[in-house]
Scaffold this active site. Structure first.
Site, short mmCIF file in Angstrom:
data_model
loop_
_atom_site.label_atom_id
_atom_site.label_comp_id
_atom_site.label_asym_id
_atom_site.label_seq_id
_atom_site.Cartn_x
_atom_site.Cartn_y
_atom_site.Cartn_z
N ASP A 87 -10.49 5.54 90.13
CA ASP A 87 -11.59 6.09 90.03
C ASP A 87 -11.63 7.42 89.37
O ASP A 87 -11.31 9.39 89.94
CB ASP A 87 -13.10 5.71 91.68
CG ASP A 87 -14.91 6.18 91.32
OD1 ASP A 87 -14.41 6.35 90.07
OD2 ASP A 87 -14.99 6.55 92.15
N LYS B 127 -12.70 8.63 86.15
CA LYS B 127 -14.51 8.94 85.68
C LYS B 127 -14.30 9.74 84.61
O LYS B 127 -14.68 10.90 83.69
CB LYS B 127 -15.80 9.65 85.83
CG LYS B 127 -15.78 9.10 87.91
CD LYS B 127 -17.47 9.26 89.10
CE LYS B 127 -16.99 8.66 89.83
NZ LYS B 127 -16.56 8.82 90.93
N THR C 8 -24.83 7.56 92.02
CA THR C 8 -25.44 7.39 92.91
C THR C 8 -26.23 8.80 94.01
O THR C 8 -27.09 8.72 94.38
CB THR C 8 -24.66 6.46 93.66
OG1 THR C 8 -23.42 7.12 94.51
CG2 THR C 8 -25.12 5.45 93.78
N LYS D 35 -10.19 2.18 96.52
CA LYS D 35 -10.58 3.23 95.95
C LYS D 35 -9.92 4.46 96.05
O LYS D 35 -9.93 6.04 96.78
CB LYS D 35 -11.70 3.81 95.86
CG LYS D 35 -12.17 3.68 94.61
CD LYS D 35 -13.82 3.54 94.67
CE LYS D 35 -14.74 5.22 94.91
NZ LYS D 35 -14.12 6.70 94.16
N ARG E 142 -16.73 7.45 103.04
CA ARG E 142 -17.20 7.87 104.51
C ARG E 142 -17.64 7.19 105.95
O ARG E 142 -17.39 7.32 106.78
CB ARG E 142 -18.18 9.24 104.37
CG ARG E 142 -17.19 10.44 103.79
CD ARG E 142 -17.97 11.26 102.84
NE ARG E 142 -19.44 10.97 102.10
CZ ARG E 142 -19.48 11.09 100.98
NH1 ARG E 142 -20.21 13.22 101.69
NH2 ARG E 142 -21.07 11.37 100.43
N ASP F 185 -14.48 11.55 77.30
CA ASP F 185 -14.27 12.85 76.82
C ASP F 185 -14.29 11.97 75.56
O ASP F 185 -15.07 10.66 75.33
CB ASP F 185 -11.96 13.63 77.08
CG ASP F 185 -12.63 14.70 76.55
OD1 ASP F 185 -12.51 15.02 75.64
OD2 ASP F 185 -11.34 15.68 77.59
O1 LIG Z 1 -21.92 7.42 91.51
C1 LIG Z 1 -21.13 6.76 92.14
C2 LIG Z 1 -20.07 6.86 91.55
C3 LIG Z 1 -18.61 6.85 92.58
N1 LIG Z 1 -19.13 7.12 93.71
C4 LIG Z 1 -17.89 7.52 94.29
O2 LIG Z 1 -17.76 6.23 95.71
C5 LIG Z 1 -17.45 6.81 96.85
C6 LIG Z 1 -18.50 7.21 97.40
O3 LIG Z 1 -18.20 7.62 98.55
P1 LIG Z 1 -19.16 7.62 99.94
O4 LIG Z 1 -18.49 8.86 100.92
O5 LIG Z 1 -19.35 6.36 100.72
O6 LIG Z 1 -20.10 8.34 99.72
C7 LIG Z 1 -16.43 8.53 96.69
O7 LIG Z 1 -15.44 8.54 96.08
C8 LIG Z 1 -17.56 8.66 95.43
O8 LIG Z 1 -17.04 9.46 94.38
C9 LIG Z 1 -20.43 7.62 94.16
O9 LIG Z 1 -20.65 7.48 95.24
N2 LIG Z 1 -21.07 7.15 92.49
#
Ligand SMILES: O=c1ccn([C@@H]2O[C@H](COP(=O)(O)O)[C@@H](O)[C@H]2O)c(=O)[nH]1
Length: 233
Positions: free
Chosen positions: A60, A62, A115, A32, A206, A65
């Site tokens: 990603d 997002k 999230t 991603k 992460r 607009d």
């Molecule tokens: O609702 C959402 C939408 C996108 N993300 C993205 O996913 C990854 C999560 O990364 P971690 O390091 O596993 O937390 C990150 O790139 C966010 O931009 C999300 O977390 N929640």
């Protein structure tokens, strides 16, 4: 078989992102590219993480607009052939439809409720109701507008599956292997729980990229998912 994991390559520079990509791609289906990398490097970010790796790209961005602007943005990036491109479902049906129409070869994924937000956060930004209900409402709207994938937390995956049926791809960030810190994520579950709830693709950043050996971390999670037997053909 590569595991249904999208590794979030949220890196400060291209070299790091490309290194992570080549370490994890033997084990996962998708990488991603998000705002951090794309805003700094643009299309070069996609080219360098794709490299020689046989892997899907999840872009990603997002988008959120007015419909004409989102259509232009989706058209601009469609030529890089990402498998998925995200838009915010709260942008509304006309905006989602404009992305779908502008990027016919790309699966438009609508982000329902981030999230990182708790129910209390949702209340503060004026979205009344539990995250589950808000996500359900936005999912129905997004699919009606043509989105073929939804981004939600693992907590909502089962309800959204019930809402939109088997043909929509459910993508879940907020995934944390047992013992990992939640960091800024609020609605989390383990990879095994996310898969059992009906998620098709787990976004993990992460916990993999922060490991001393991201390749080994990805392989470890992929093996745990295989042991669940869910989604194996
Ligand atoms: O609702 C959402 C939408 C996108 N993300 C993205 O996913 C990854 C999560 O990364 P971690 O390091 O596993 O937390 C990150 O790139 C966010 O931009 C999300 O977390 N929640």
């Amino acid at each position: 078989m590569a595991a249904p994991i999208a590794v979030a390559l949220d890196a400060p520079d291209l070299e790091t992102a490309a290194r992570w990509a080549s370490q994890v791609t033997p084990h996962v289906s998708t990488v991603k590219v998000g705002l951090e990398l794309y805003l700094r490097y643009g299309p070069d970010a996609i080219a360098s993480v794709r490299g020689a790796n046989r892997v899907q790209i999840f872009l990603d961005l997002k988008l959120h607009d007015i419909p004409a602007t989102v259509a232009g943005a989706a058209r601009s990036v469609a030529r890089f052939k990402p498998a998925f491109l995200t838009v915010h479902a709260v942008g509304g049906p006309a905006m989602i439809r404009s992305a779908v129409d502008a990027a016919p070869g790309v699966c438009i994924a609508a982000v329902t409720v981030l999230t990182s937000l708790s129910d209390a956060d949702l209340e503060r930004v004026g979205m009344s109701g539990r995250s589950l209900d808000v996500a359900r409402r936005l999912a129905a709207l997004a699919v009606e507008a043509g989105a073929r994938a939804l981004v939600c937390s693992p907590h909502e995956a089962a309800a959204l599956r019930e809402e939109v049926g088997p043909d929509i791809t459910l993508i879940t960030p907020g995934v944390r292997p047992a013992g990992s810190a939640n960091q800024d994520q609020a609605r989390v579950a383990t990879p095994e729980e996310a898969l059992r709830s009906g998620a098709d693709l787990l976004v993990i950043g992460r916990p993999i990229t922060g490991a001393q050996d991201p390749g080994a971390a990805a392989a470890h999670i992929a093996a745990a998912l295989r042991r669940t037997g869910v989604g194996q053909h």
